[in-house]
Write an enzyme that holds these catalytic residues in place. Structure first.
Site, PDB file in Angstrom:
ATOM      1  N   ARG A 176       0.818  -1.236   0.000  1.00 12.00           N
ATOM      2  CA  ARG A 176       0.000   0.000   0.000  1.00 12.00           C
ATOM      3  C   ARG A 176       0.843   1.274   0.000  1.00 12.00           C
ATOM      4  O   ARG A 176       0.383   2.320   0.425  1.00 12.00           O
ATOM      5  CB  ARG A 176      -0.995   0.015   1.164  1.00 12.00           C
ATOM      6  CG  ARG A 176      -1.993  -1.126   1.103  1.00 12.00           C
ATOM      7  CD  ARG A 176      -3.257  -0.832   1.877  1.00 12.00           C
ATOM      8  NE  ARG A 176      -4.164  -1.949   1.780  1.00 12.00           N
ATOM      9  CZ  ARG A 176      -4.164  -3.002   2.591  1.00 12.00           C
ATOM     10  NH1 ARG A 176      -3.313  -3.053   3.584  1.00 12.00           N
ATOM     11  NH2 ARG A 176      -5.014  -3.983   2.411  1.00 12.00           N
ATOM     12  N   LYS A 178       3.722  11.647 -10.788  1.00 16.49           N
ATOM     13  CA  LYS A 178       2.892  10.823 -11.670  1.00 16.49           C
ATOM     14  C   LYS A 178       3.607   9.494 -11.906  1.00 16.49           C
ATOM     15  O   LYS A 178       4.758   9.478 -12.351  1.00 16.49           O
ATOM     16  CB  LYS A 178       2.646  11.519 -13.005  1.00 16.49           C
ATOM     17  CG  LYS A 178       1.547  12.557 -12.939  1.00 16.49           C
ATOM     18  CD  LYS A 178       1.155  13.043 -14.319  1.00 16.49           C
ATOM     19  CE  LYS A 178       0.038  14.076 -14.221  1.00 16.49           C
ATOM     20  NZ  LYS A 178      -0.291  14.668 -15.540  1.00 16.49           N
ATOM     21  N   GLU A 182      10.755  19.319 -24.014  1.00 11.75           N
ATOM     22  CA  GLU A 182      10.060  19.660 -22.760  1.00 11.75           C
ATOM     23  C   GLU A 182      10.634  20.953 -22.172  1.00 11.75           C
ATOM     24  O   GLU A 182       9.903  21.729 -21.555  1.00 11.75           O
ATOM     25  CB  GLU A 182      10.177  18.507 -21.747  1.00 11.75           C
ATOM     26  CG  GLU A 182       9.572  17.178 -22.208  1.00 11.75           C
ATOM     27  CD  GLU A 182       8.049  17.108 -22.111  1.00 11.75           C
ATOM     28  OE1 GLU A 182       7.410  18.052 -21.615  1.00 11.75           O
ATOM     29  OE2 GLU A 182       7.487  16.081 -22.557  1.00 11.75           O
ATOM     30  N   LYS A 192       8.254  23.439 -12.996  1.00 17.40           N
ATOM     31  CA  LYS A 192       7.422  22.259 -12.730  1.00 17.40           C
ATOM     32  C   LYS A 192       7.075  22.169 -11.248  1.00 17.40           C
ATOM     33  O   LYS A 192       5.929  21.859 -10.894  1.00 17.40           O
ATOM     34  CB  LYS A 192       8.128  20.981 -13.195  1.00 17.40           C
ATOM     35  CG  LYS A 192       7.309  19.740 -12.845  1.00 17.40           C
ATOM     36  CD  LYS A 192       7.112  18.761 -13.931  1.00 17.40           C
ATOM     37  CE  LYS A 192       6.034  17.746 -13.543  1.00 17.40           C
ATOM     38  NZ  LYS A 192       6.027  16.555 -14.355  1.00 17.40           N
ATOM     39  N   GLU A 245      -3.866  17.702 -10.565  1.00 14.94           N
ATOM     40  CA  GLU A 245      -4.422  18.160 -11.837  1.00 14.94           C
ATOM     41  C   GLU A 245      -5.932  18.337 -11.748  1.00 14.94           C
ATOM     42  O   GLU A 245      -6.690  17.877 -12.592  1.00 14.94           O
ATOM     43  CB  GLU A 245      -4.049  17.145 -12.939  1.00 14.94           C
ATOM     44  CG  GLU A 245      -3.948  17.768 -14.307  1.00 14.94           C
ATOM     45  CD  GLU A 245      -3.273  16.860 -15.343  1.00 14.94           C
ATOM     46  OE1 GLU A 245      -2.190  16.324 -15.054  1.00 14.94           O
ATOM     47  OE2 GLU A 245      -3.838  16.703 -16.414  1.00 14.94           O
ATOM     48  N   ARG A 266      -2.129  22.317 -13.486  1.00 21.07           N
ATOM     49  CA  ARG A 266      -1.132  21.308 -13.868  1.00 21.07           C
ATOM     50  C   ARG A 266      -1.303  20.881 -15.327  1.00 21.07           C
ATOM     51  O   ARG A 266      -0.334  20.467 -15.972  1.00 21.07           O
ATOM     52  CB  ARG A 266      -1.210  20.094 -12.927  1.00 21.07           C
ATOM     53  CG  ARG A 266      -0.101  19.103 -13.220  1.00 21.07           C
ATOM     54  CD  ARG A 266       0.121  18.071 -12.132  1.00 21.07           C
ATOM     55  NE  ARG A 266       1.195  17.180 -12.531  1.00 21.07           N
ATOM     56  CZ  ARG A 266       1.858  16.381 -11.725  1.00 21.07           C
ATOM     57  NH1 ARG A 266       1.575  16.342 -10.433  1.00 21.07           N
ATOM     58  NH2 ARG A 266       2.814  15.607 -12.181  1.00 21.07           N
ATOM     59  N   ASN A 313       0.857  19.854 -20.134  1.00 19.02           N
ATOM     60  CA  ASN A 313       0.545  18.993 -21.281  1.00 19.02           C
ATOM     61  C   ASN A 313       0.469  19.766 -22.584  1.00 19.02           C
ATOM     62  O   ASN A 313      -0.118  19.283 -23.565  1.00 19.02           O
ATOM     63  CB  ASN A 313      -0.772  18.243 -21.039  1.00 19.02           C
ATOM     64  CG  ASN A 313      -0.605  17.173 -19.991  1.00 19.02           C
ATOM     65  OD1 ASN A 313       0.431  16.522 -19.933  1.00 19.02           O
ATOM     66  ND2 ASN A 313      -1.604  17.009 -19.146  1.00 19.02           N
ATOM     67  N   HIS A 318       0.827  17.997 -25.881  1.00 15.31           N
ATOM     68  CA  HIS A 318       0.787  16.563 -25.620  1.00 15.31           C
ATOM     69  C   HIS A 318      -0.462  15.866 -26.160  1.00 15.31           C
ATOM     70  O   HIS A 318      -0.430  14.666 -26.420  1.00 15.31           O
ATOM     71  CB  HIS A 318       0.929  16.288 -24.116  1.00 15.31           C
ATOM     72  CG  HIS A 318       2.334  16.472 -23.603  1.00 15.31           C
ATOM     73  ND1 HIS A 318       3.021  17.658 -23.718  1.00 15.31           N
ATOM     74  CD2 HIS A 318       3.189  15.605 -22.988  1.00 15.31           C
ATOM     75  CE1 HIS A 318       4.236  17.523 -23.177  1.00 15.31           C
ATOM     76  NE2 HIS A 318       4.354  16.288 -22.733  1.00 15.31           N
ATOM     77  N   HIS A 370       0.450  12.645 -28.181  1.00 16.89           N
ATOM     78  CA  HIS A 370       0.047  11.260 -27.887  1.00 16.89           C
ATOM     79  C   HIS A 370      -0.601  10.625 -29.112  1.00 16.89           C
ATOM     80  O   HIS A 370      -0.397   9.432 -29.391  1.00 16.89           O
ATOM     81  CB  HIS A 370      -0.902  11.220 -26.681  1.00 16.89           C
ATOM     82  CG  HIS A 370      -0.198  11.528 -25.389  1.00 16.89           C
ATOM     83  ND1 HIS A 370      -0.843  12.045 -24.285  1.00 16.89           N
ATOM     84  CD2 HIS A 370       1.100  11.402 -25.027  1.00 16.89           C
ATOM     85  CE1 HIS A 370       0.043  12.226 -23.308  1.00 16.89           C
ATOM     86  NE2 HIS A 370       1.221  11.844 -23.732  1.00 16.89           N
ATOM     87  N   HIS A 415       9.243  10.431 -27.595  1.00 13.56           N
ATOM     88  CA  HIS A 415       8.189  11.250 -26.982  1.00 13.56           C
ATOM     89  C   HIS A 415       8.494  12.736 -27.200  1.00 13.56           C
ATOM     90  O   HIS A 415       7.609  13.516 -27.566  1.00 13.56           O
ATOM     91  CB  HIS A 415       8.075  10.928 -25.494  1.00 13.56           C
ATOM     92  CG  HIS A 415       7.044  11.753 -24.787  1.00 13.56           C
ATOM     93  ND1 HIS A 415       5.698  11.683 -25.082  1.00 13.56           N
ATOM     94  CD2 HIS A 415       7.161  12.704 -23.818  1.00 13.56           C
ATOM     95  CE1 HIS A 415       5.040  12.551 -24.319  1.00 13.56           C
ATOM     96  NE2 HIS A 415       5.909  13.173 -23.543  1.00 13.56           N
TER      97      HIS A 415
END
Ligand code: GLY
Length: 375
Positions: free
Chosen positions: A135, A157, A199, A241, A251, A256, A260, A263, A267, A280
């Site tokens: 956990r 993340k 980035e 960041k 987010e 936040r 992206n 992005h 993607h 990427h």
């Protein structure tokens, strides 16, 4: 804040610290060059009760980075090392299961600490293993690619891919510490290095016009990996960041989501080109080019904005177009984006250099046109 450590041969090295302010889950990002041998000291200073380290390392850099680190850590505590195959294919439920079994086999308990050494794939995978085992156990991120230094290692993340969707299973799980040794970039290939610069450019566009101008002035130095320029770019990216994550950790407010930028297109580029065709970072560069054109067609920015962004991406060796971009294939993928709300696509779009907004866009014809413009 800069501290110094004297545990290396030669002169003292400067360690820069950036705080990610998240109340009782706050943590430092430490940035320095040539401090690999001092990393166990830094870890021990931040985690004084370290008794068991579980190092998860990209197998491509295990010999150079993972093994020496484990060796040094094992002088202080119990230490186990798992090497994971490079590439997106490892961000899978199967690999996650193998890591859980390995942790159990090695007697990991709630006092064990996972140390992720590698790029975004390793950080996300090992991070989610740490978030879910027993956990949740502690995690230290030691990113060794530019992209993971400026983005994925910071902010918590973690996750793996499902067959049908990238990053569809995961958790927000903040690390205890992020350790960036810029010397590890010596084992990063040029294409991956340039991908990380996408980035970095993103941070200038979304939040800091001054940093964008600095990048314009220092593009050649960055491309040539000038140590001072690289360290400044990493530091400023991490500061931006850290501030965004502190303002909107999960987010939920929209803040936040600005991370992206480009992005949603990226993607869809990665998915329709086939994973691996573009890195990427390359997909993000093309995605930012598409987003800039969509913003221009919505009269949010002018031609000068698009030209400046194009020129900077070109100056750091990144693509702005993809001849095979197919709107009819990309848009269905974009509709599965996590930012979609009530079936309406939402994009992070620029309003000027240094400012973006998350906004809905129902004009699919304009989205198509932006994609076609980048062919
Ligand atoms: N890479 C985007 C984020 O961390 O939110």
């Amino acid at each position: 804040m800069a501290t110094s450590h004297a545990s290396l041969d030669g002169p003292e090295q400067s360690v820069q610290r950036i705080a990610v302010a998240l109340g009782d889950r706050s943590y430092p990002i430490m940035i320095a060059a040539d401090f690999w041998d001092a990393i166990p000291d830094e870890i021990a200073a931040e985690v004084p009760d370290l008794t068991h380290a579980l190092v998860v390392c990209d197998e491509a850099i295990a010999h150079r980075w993972g093994e020496p680190l484990s060796q040094r850590l094992s002088e202080r505590c119990r230490c186990d090392l798992a090497n994971v195959a490079s590439g997106e294919v490892s961000k899978s439920l199967e690999m996650l299961g193998q890591l859980w079994d390995w942790m159990l086999d090695k007697g990991a308990d709630r006092r064990s600490v996972v140390i992720a050494v590698g790029g975004g794939v390793i950080g996300d995978l090992a991070g989610f293993a740490a978030a879910s085992y027993a956990r949740g156990i502690r995690l230290i991120q030691v990113p060794t690619t530019l992209l993971s230094m400026v983005d994925s290692s910071v902010g918590g993340k973690t996750g793996v891919n499902l067959e049908g969707g990238k990053n569809m299973v995961g958790a927000f799980w903040q690390p205890t510490l992020v350790l960036i040794d810029t010397s590890t970039l010596s084992t990063l290939g040029d294409r991956d290095y340039r991908g990380g610069l996408a980035e970095v450019v993103k941070y200038g566009v979304i939040d800091d016009a001054e940093f964008f101008a600095w990048l314009e002035q220092n593009a050649a130095a960055l491309l040539n990996r000038d140590p001072a320029a690289v360290t400044h770019a990493i530091r400023r990216s991490c500061e931006i960041k850290a501030a965004v994550v502190a303002a909107d950790e999960r987010e939920t407010s929209g803040r936040r989501a600005i991370l992206n930028y480009g992005h949603t297109f990226a993607h869809a580029i990665e998915a329709t080109a086939g994973y691996g065709a573009f890195s990427h970072g390359e997909a993000v560069a093309i995605g930012m080019s598409m987003a800039a054109r969509l913003a221009r067609s919505l009269s949010l920015v002018d031609d000068a904005f698009v030209t400046r962004q194009d020129d900077l991406l070109a100056a750091v060796g990144l693509p702005r177009s993809w001849p095979d971009a197919a709107p009819e294939e990309m848009i269905p993928v974009m509709k599965t984006d996590k930012k979609v709300a009530h079936s309406v696509l939402r994009f992070v779009l620029p309003t000027r250099i240094g400012q973006v907004e998350l906004m809905p866009c129902e004009a699919i014809d304009l989205v198509e046109a932006a994609i076609v413009e980048c062919r």
